[in-house]
Design a protein around this motif. Structure first.
Motif, mmCIF file in Angstrom:
data_model
loop_
_atom_site.group_PDB
_atom_site.id
_atom_site.type_symbol
_atom_site.label_atom_id
_atom_site.label_comp_id
_atom_site.label_asym_id
_atom_site.label_seq_id
_atom_site.Cartn_x
_atom_site.Cartn_y
_atom_site.Cartn_z
ATOM 1 N N TRP A 136 17.712 -25.686 21.529
ATOM 2 C CA TRP A 136 18.217 -24.362 21.449
ATOM 3 C C TRP A 136 19.520 -24.204 22.143
ATOM 4 C CZ3 TRP A 136 16.950 -21.048 18.053
ATOM 5 C CH2 TRP A 136 15.673 -20.903 17.367
ATOM 6 N N LEU A 137 19.593 -25.138 23.065
ATOM 7 C CA LEU A 137 21.075 -24.922 23.705
ATOM 8 C C LEU A 137 22.081 -25.295 22.891
ATOM 9 C CD1 LEU A 137 20.064 -27.023 27.066
ATOM 10 C CD2 LEU A 137 20.430 -24.679 26.805
ATOM 11 N N VAL A 138 21.861 -26.356 21.968
ATOM 12 C CA VAL A 138 22.903 -26.467 20.944
ATOM 13 C C VAL A 138 23.280 -25.203 20.006
ATOM 14 C CG1 VAL A 138 23.401 -27.991 18.878
ATOM 15 C CG2 VAL A 138 22.322 -28.962 20.683
ATOM 16 N N VAL A 139 21.932 -24.618 19.711
ATOM 17 C CA VAL A 139 22.129 -23.386 18.823
ATOM 18 C C VAL A 139 22.815 -22.270 19.558
ATOM 19 C CG1 VAL A 139 20.976 -21.621 17.781
ATOM 20 C CG2 VAL A 139 19.905 -23.881 17.697
ATOM 21 N N TRP A 140 22.559 -22.166 20.886
ATOM 22 C CA TRP A 140 23.287 -21.085 21.562
ATOM 23 C C TRP A 140 24.563 -21.465 21.932
ATOM 24 C CZ3 TRP A 140 21.796 -16.384 20.721
ATOM 25 C CH2 TRP A 140 20.380 -16.076 20.595
ATOM 26 N N GLY A 141 24.717 -22.643 22.088
ATOM 27 C CA GLY A 141 26.302 -23.312 22.580
ATOM 28 C C GLY A 141 27.018 -22.935 21.294
ATOM 29 N N GLY A 142 26.562 -23.326 20.076
ATOM 30 C CA GLY A 142 27.461 -22.787 18.724
ATOM 31 C C GLY A 142 27.588 -21.359 18.945
ATOM 32 N N VAL A 143 26.741 -20.612 18.897
ATOM 33 C CA VAL A 143 26.620 -18.894 18.781
ATOM 34 C C VAL A 143 27.642 -18.729 19.885
ATOM 35 C CG1 VAL A 143 25.478 -16.883 18.902
ATOM 36 C CG2 VAL A 143 24.403 -18.988 17.662
ATOM 37 N N LEU A 144 27.489 -19.006 21.091
ATOM 38 C CA LEU A 144 28.409 -18.176 22.092
ATOM 39 C C LEU A 144 29.641 -18.874 21.947
ATOM 40 C CD1 LEU A 144 25.896 -18.509 25.172
ATOM 41 C CD2 LEU A 144 26.652 -16.357 23.750
ATOM 42 N N GLY A 145 29.883 -20.347 21.522
ATOM 43 C CA GLY A 145 31.271 -20.619 21.238
ATOM 44 C C GLY A 145 31.939 -20.031 20.211
ATOM 45 N N GLY A 146 31.187 -19.637 19.109
ATOM 46 C CA GLY A 146 31.981 -18.947 18.185
ATOM 47 C C GLY A 146 32.178 -17.368 18.388
ATOM 48 N N LEU A 147 31.537 -16.939 19.155
ATOM 49 C CA LEU A 147 31.871 -15.435 19.709
ATOM 50 C C LEU A 147 33.081 -15.639 20.689
ATOM 51 C CD1 LEU A 147 28.414 -13.989 20.532
ATOM 52 C CD2 LEU A 147 29.896 -13.538 18.464
ATOM 53 N N ILE A 148 33.045 -16.679 21.800
ATOM 54 C CA ILE A 148 34.294 -16.749 22.190
ATOM 55 C C ILE A 148 35.550 -17.158 21.489
ATOM 56 C CG2 ILE A 148 35.367 -18.064 24.246
ATOM 57 C CD1 ILE A 148 32.366 -18.574 25.397
ATOM 58 N N GLY A 149 35.390 -17.925 20.597
ATOM 59 C CA GLY A 149 36.625 -18.327 19.790
ATOM 60 C C GLY A 149 36.935 -17.245 19.020
ATOM 61 N N LEU A 150 36.071 -16.083 18.543
ATOM 62 C CA LEU A 150 36.357 -14.925 17.731
ATOM 63 C C LEU A 150 37.312 -14.079 18.665
ATOM 64 C CD1 LEU A 150 36.126 -13.409 15.040
ATOM 65 C CD2 LEU A 150 33.962 -12.530 15.946
ATOM 66 N N ALA A 151 36.634 -14.093 19.835
ATOM 67 C CA ALA A 151 37.492 -12.899 20.734
ATOM 68 C C ALA A 151 38.608 -13.501 21.290
ATOM 69 C CB ALA A 151 36.329 -12.925 22.274
ATOM 70 N N SER A 152 38.669 -14.834 21.566
ATOM 71 C CA SER A 152 40.006 -15.442 21.769
ATOM 72 C C SER A 152 41.138 -15.117 20.578
ATOM 73 C CB SER A 152 39.812 -16.891 21.940
ATOM 74 O OG SER A 152 39.159 -17.171 22.954
ATOM 75 N N ALA A 153 40.796 -15.407 19.404
ATOM 76 C CA ALA A 153 41.828 -15.075 18.306
ATOM 77 C C ALA A 153 42.102 -13.563 18.196
ATOM 78 C CB ALA A 153 40.838 -15.223 16.963
ATOM 79 N N LEU A 154 41.001 -12.605 18.555
ATOM 80 C CA LEU A 154 41.420 -11.216 18.368
ATOM 81 C C LEU A 154 42.364 -10.836 19.626
ATOM 82 C CD1 LEU A 154 37.886 -9.813 17.701
ATOM 83 C CD2 LEU A 154 39.689 -9.871 16.297
ATOM 84 N N VAL A 155 42.142 -11.483 20.919
ATOM 85 C CA VAL A 155 43.119 -11.377 21.857
ATOM 86 C C VAL A 155 44.489 -11.948 21.541
ATOM 87 C CG1 VAL A 155 43.625 -11.895 24.210
ATOM 88 C CG2 VAL A 155 41.240 -11.257 23.843
ATOM 89 N N ALA A 156 44.600 -13.106 20.955
ATOM 90 C CA ALA A 156 45.907 -13.736 20.566
ATOM 91 C C ALA A 156 46.412 -13.086 19.439
ATOM 92 C CB ALA A 156 45.744 -15.065 19.807
ATOM 93 N N GLN A 157 45.639 -12.298 18.666
ATOM 94 C CA GLN A 157 46.455 -11.680 17.500
ATOM 95 C C GLN A 157 46.873 -10.342 18.222
ATOM 96 O OE1 GLN A 157 43.646 -10.847 14.419
ATOM 97 N NE2 GLN A 157 44.123 -12.738 13.624
ATOM 98 N N SER A 158 46.233 -9.611 19.164
ATOM 99 C CA SER A 158 46.575 -8.451 19.755
ATOM 100 C C SER A 158 47.846 -8.661 20.738
ATOM 101 C CB SER A 158 45.347 -7.817 20.676
ATOM 102 O OG SER A 158 45.116 -8.567 21.628
ATOM 103 N N VAL A 159 48.094 -9.757 21.091
ATOM 104 C CA VAL A 159 49.146 -9.980 22.182
ATOM 105 C C VAL A 159 50.446 -10.623 21.723
ATOM 106 C CG1 VAL A 159 47.591 -10.000 24.369
ATOM 107 C CG2 VAL A 159 48.210 -12.118 23.157
ATOM 108 N N ALA A 160 50.173 -11.176 20.307
ATOM 109 C CA ALA A 160 51.184 -11.891 19.515
ATOM 110 C C ALA A 160 52.462 -10.589 19.364
ATOM 111 C CB ALA A 160 50.647 -12.397 18.123
ATOM 112 N N PRO A 161 53.688 -11.363 19.443
ATOM 113 C CA PRO A 161 54.712 -10.306 19.011
ATOM 114 C C PRO A 161 54.781 -9.784 17.591
ATOM 115 C CG PRO A 161 55.450 -12.440 19.594
ATOM 116 C CD PRO A 161 53.945 -12.346 19.585
#
Length: 242
Positions: A217-242
């Motif tokens: 289950w560590l693999v499962v939650w690693g994937g889920v949390l990693g995906g959420l972090i990646g999604l949040a990072s993408a949104l932050v990157a888009q919001s600060v992009a010129p």
């Protein structure tokens, strides 16, 4: 479908979809999810197996002696403490009658018959018995005597008076500190001897059996949390992009 495989499939699909269709959110979410799942899977694998070039891998087998010592220390300090042994012995002897029937059934009472036979033959009845075969005449009485003796012993040991006396004597023995200390030392020696029979591979197998399913289950939650972090990072990157 296996949850771990499902995480890998979803993460890889998002990553490929992001690459093919230029979907930044999918790409970042899939990449981080796959990274988190694979990292956790590698960490789990490193617990049990030695990976060349990765320091600290195979820790369970590498720390075999420390693991067995920790198990011994845990059992003796948490389970087989002096107080626990005393409490168990006192509770057992107070709440249960001591059944000596199996011990009596397994006992060889022939010496008792032999002593009785000697006494009879040496008495004034011995001369009379010699007229009827002497010692051989008593042989037919041997088995009935032994059966009756066992029955009598069982009745005596099951009587309230005998049980009371036996409990009192047992409690007096338990109140002696050296008795419990000796018992604790014996338990410690048994545990230590059993642990010494284990090998690093055996310990690794035992631990894997206990926790492998749950560690997945560590693999499962690693994937889920990693995906959420990646999604949040993408949104932050888009919001600060010129």
């Amino acid at each position: 479908m296996n949850p771990t495989l499902l995480v890998y499939f979803v993460a890889a699909t998002l990553l490929l979809a992001g690459l093919v269709f230029d979907l930044q959110l999918a790409f970042w979410a899939g990449g981080f999810a796959l990274s988190g799942a694979l990292t956790n899977a590698l960490a789990i694998h490193m617990l049990f197996e030695k990976v060349p070039g990765l320091a600290g891998s195979g820790v369970i087998a590498a720390r075999f002696d420390e693991v067995t010592q920790a198990l011994h220390r845990l059992m003796m300090t948490q389970f087989f403490t002096r107080d626990n042994i005393e409490r168990f012995l006192h509770n057992e002897t107070e709440s249960q009658a001591l059944n000596l029937t199996p011990l009596i059934d397994q006992s060889d009472l022939t010496p008792a018959y032999d002593r009785l036979s000697e006494v009879v033959l040496a008495s004034k009845f011995g001369g009379a018995l010699s007229m009827f075969g002497g010692e051989k005449a008593l042989q037919s009485l041997k088995q009935p005597f032994l059966d009756k003796l066992k029955t009598a012993l069982q009745e005596v040991t099951e009587s309230p008076e005998f049980q009371k006396t036996l409990h009192e004597q047992w409690q007096q023995q338990l109140d002696r500190p050296e008795v419990v200390a000796t018992l604790q030392a014996d338990v410690s020696a048994i545990i230590e001897a059993r642990l010494s029979e284990l090998t690093p591979d055996t310990v690794k197998s035992i631990v894997q059996t206990l926790i492998r399913e749950h560690l997945s289950w560590l693999v499962v939650w690693g994937g889920v949390l990693g995906g959420l972090i990646g999604l949040a990072s993408a949104l932050v990157a888009q919001s600060v992009a010129p």
